[in-house]
Scaffold this active site. Structure first.
Site, PDB file in Angstrom:
ATOM      1  N   LYS A 152      17.842 -30.256 -39.047  1.00  0.00           N
ATOM      2  CA  LYS A 152      17.167 -31.176 -39.750  1.00  0.00           C
ATOM      3  C   LYS A 152      16.560 -30.793 -41.915  1.00  0.00           C
ATOM      4  O   LYS A 152      16.737 -31.157 -42.419  1.00  0.00           O
ATOM      5  CB  LYS A 152      16.376 -31.940 -39.205  1.00  0.00           C
TER       6      LYS A 152
HETATM    7  C1  PLP Z   1      18.905 -31.332 -31.897  1.00  0.00           C
HETATM    8  C2  PLP Z   1      19.967 -32.625 -32.415  1.00  0.00           C
HETATM    9  N1  PLP Z   1      20.704 -32.461 -31.980  1.00  0.00           N
HETATM   10  C3  PLP Z   1      21.767 -33.990 -32.338  1.00  0.00           C
HETATM   11  C4  PLP Z   1      20.805 -35.390 -32.615  1.00  0.00           C
HETATM   12  C5  PLP Z   1      21.909 -36.296 -33.389  1.00  0.00           C
HETATM   13  O1  PLP Z   1      21.811 -36.209 -34.329  1.00  0.00           O
HETATM   14  P1  PLP Z   1      22.690 -37.628 -35.747  1.00  0.00           P
HETATM   15  O2  PLP Z   1      20.707 -38.208 -35.421  1.00  0.00           O
HETATM   16  O3  PLP Z   1      22.415 -37.623 -36.447  1.00  0.00           O
HETATM   17  O4  PLP Z   1      22.871 -38.495 -34.672  1.00  0.00           O
HETATM   18  C6  PLP Z   1      19.481 -34.497 -33.388  1.00  0.00           C
HETATM   19  C7  PLP Z   1      19.003 -35.980 -33.610  1.00  0.00           C
HETATM   20  O5  PLP Z   1      19.184 -36.484 -35.005  1.00  0.00           O
HETATM   21  C8  PLP Z   1      19.405 -33.920 -32.764  1.00  0.00           C
HETATM   22  O6  PLP Z   1      17.538 -33.445 -33.312  1.00  0.00           O
HETATM   23  N1  LIG Z   2      16.958 -36.520 -34.014  1.00  0.00           N
HETATM   24  C1  LIG Z   2      16.250 -38.173 -34.677  1.00  0.00           C
HETATM   25  C2  LIG Z   2      15.624 -39.084 -34.739  1.00  0.00           C
HETATM   26  C3  LIG Z   2      15.971 -39.485 -36.480  1.00  0.00           C
HETATM   27  O1  LIG Z   2      17.491 -39.042 -36.709  1.00  0.00           O
HETATM   28  P1  LIG Z   2      17.293 -38.906 -38.687  1.00  0.00           P
HETATM   29  O2  LIG Z   2      18.683 -38.493 -38.431  1.00  0.00           O
HETATM   30  O3  LIG Z   2      17.969 -41.038 -38.339  1.00  0.00           O
HETATM   31  O4  LIG Z   2      16.748 -38.769 -39.112  1.00  0.00           O
HETATM   32  C4  LIG Z   2      14.913 -36.345 -35.006  1.00  0.00           C
HETATM   33  O5  LIG Z   2      14.784 -35.738 -34.452  1.00  0.00           O
HETATM   34  O6  LIG Z   2      13.927 -37.076 -35.184  1.00  0.00           O
END
Ligand code: PLP
Ligand SMILES: N[C@@H](CCOP(=O)(O)O)C(=O)O
Length: 473
Positions: free
Chosen positions: A112
């Site tokens: 993130k």
């Molecule tokens: C460690 C981790 N892996 C995978 C994901 C999944 O990614 P996305 O929500 O973009 O599909 C998340 C949260 O979004 C995450 O925090």
């Molecule tokens: N897995 C995410 C959930 C939110 O996802 P986002 O990419 O829409 O911000 C988290 O860790 O908070």
């Protein structure tokens, strides 16, 4: 470049507006009017750029309403020393044809940070130009929350209201967020799952009067800015992995990516890169036991699950049953037809399901998307196998990616698995797999001892409105 809503109810807007707007005013998601395309020679000309320079090129195709020098400055600030690796995103081989794309070198040890550090520069830039303030309302299952809080904690004229699901995050994730004491950071713990929190974010952002009165925005992947910044590392990883092959074979050298998925933001960023012209062969979507997305990609039927049917798993950040960004993908599947998309969403709201089975063969043929599910046992054995073979400790979400990737590996084609978090954040399952917990740097170990500060709330839009109205900047 102009931006519209998937559902058709938004005047074409520029990228700066979109960054502040977050959710489109009609409740839809913001998309580019046309996805820009990049020629192979242009991609090749980016090979020797630094990460910040590459980000300037890719994001610059979308953020066309500010001077290029300003964007370059923002990218330099976003992708600087806060990332531990000099190259920002290193690649780590785990066997002959598989490598991890290490997206977790930033301040909060998860992917993130890659987009949030950029928004941490971009949003204050736009706000300063306009003399405005912003209150970020976000939902997290563990990683978006800390990335946003660390990116915005010191920023003037910005408030952060972050909703997290009670009892559904790891001990480290809770400590990382809840120990912050900055006046502009509010950790609101909700008696529900991530999907409940995300729905609250959408409900309040969809109340246009409340949104305007409280200068509300969001930095979840609802915000298109997140996805554009995330698409940069697909270009970066492709450029790194193709460097060793003869120049004349590079232009259409297909590489596959495996993406641990929850809210469908990360993999949609890859889809954007693919549509822009990056030679991505296959995008492998990996879910944990909360596998609504795997069901959808295999059958074409989309049926989000209720909170009661959303399991608490050992890859908790992916415990999501209603992925926001799937709307952006279905918009592409329906030929970018806003009327069709709006109708489909009405049907989904009314019946709880959406049947796109007639389009299902296109998911792989046209969009290169396949999927699979991984379980707790898979995570444990994959963490162990990767450690034994490569002496690399991976986190459970990345383990979901590696597990599912194994089923789609093609001979002679690199498979890049996105490493979405560091194992330090999930010590328990690493201990179960390897018999030891990853060592924490002192700055992180200290967090586990500090007092935590949270506001507890039900899944209650009224209570949330009241809280924000009292505490917004
Ligand atoms: C460690 C981790 N892996 C995978 C994901 C999944 O990614 P996305 O929500 O973009 O599909 C998340 C949260 O979004 C995450 O925090
Ligand atoms: N897995 C995410 C959930 C939110 O996802 P986002 O990419 O829409 O911000 C988290 O860790 O908070």
């Amino acid at each position: 470049m102009q931006y519209v809503s998937t559902r058709g109810g938004m005047e074409p807007s520029n990228f700066s507006d979109v960054l502040l707007e977050g959710l489109a005013p009609d409740g839809g998601l913001v998309v580019p009017e046309a996805i820009p395309s990049v020629e192979p020679e242009t991609i090749e000309s980016w090979r020797d750029l630094s990460y910040a320079e590459l980000a300037t090129e890719v994001i610059g195709l979308y953020w066309t309403d500010i001077p290029r020098d300003d964007l370059a400055e923002l990218c330099r600030a976003a992708y600087g020393e806060q990332f531990k690796a000099d190259m920002v995103v290193p690649l780590t081989p785990i066997d002959q044809m598989t490598a991890l794309v290490d997206l977790s070198q930033g301040p909060t040890l998860a992917f993130k940070d890659m987009a949030m550090q950029f928004l941490g520069e971009a949003l204050p830039y736009v706000l300063k130009k306009r003399g405005e303030t912003l209150n970020i309302l976000g939902a997290t299952s563990g990683d978006t929350g800390s990335a946003a809080e660390y990116a915005f904690r010191s920023k003037p004229n910005i408030g952060v209201f972050m909703l997290s699901p009670k009892g559904r995050m790891s001990r480290f994730q809770r400590a990382q967020m809840y120990t912050l004491t900055d006046d502009n950071v509010h950790n609101i713990v909700v008696e529900g799952v991530f999907d409940d929190a995300q729905q609250l974010v959408k409900d309040l952002n969809g109340d246009l009067e409340f949104k305007a009165a409280n200068s509300l925005g969001t930095v979840n992947s609802i915000n298109l800015g997140r996805l554009i910044a995330q698409s940069v590392y697909y270009f970066w990883a492709w450029l790194r992995v193709t460097t060793g092959i003869p120049a004349e074979q590079r232009a259409d050298f297909g590489v596959s990516f495996a993406v641990p998925s929850g809210n469908f933001g990360n993999i949609f960023s890859g889809q954007l890169a693919r549509q822009m012209g990056l030679p991505i062969d296959t995008l492998v979507l990996a879910t944990n036991e909360n596998n609504v997305l795997d069901e959808f990609f295999r059958s074409g039927e989309y049926e989000p699950r209720s909170a009661d049917n959303t399991l608490a798993t050992s890859s908790p950040s992916m415990d999501i049953s209603k992925a926001s960004n799937l709307e952006r993908f279905i918009y592409l599947v329906l030929g970018q037809d806003q009327t069709k998309l709006a109708d489909a969403w009405q049907q989904l709201d009314a019946t709880g399901t959406l049947d796109l089975s007639e389009h299902q063969p296109r998911f792989q043929q046209e969009f290169g998307m396949v999927s699979g599910t991984s379980t707790h046992e898979d995570r444990v054995s994959t963490i162990r196998a990767v450690y034994e073979k490569a002496q690399v400790v991976i986190d459970p979400h990345t383990a979901d990616g590696v597990t599912v990737a194994r089923g789609f590996q093609k001979p002679e084609q690199p498979m890049l698995v996105l490493e979405t978090a560091k194992p330090e954040k999930f010590g328990d399952i690493v201990n179960e797999a390897l018999g030891f917990e990853p060592e924490l740097l002192p700055e992180f170990a200290r967090l586990l001892e500090l007092e935590q500060h949270t506001i507890d709330m039900g899944v209650d839009a009224e209570a949330l409105r009241e809280y924000i109205a009292l505490h917004h900047v």
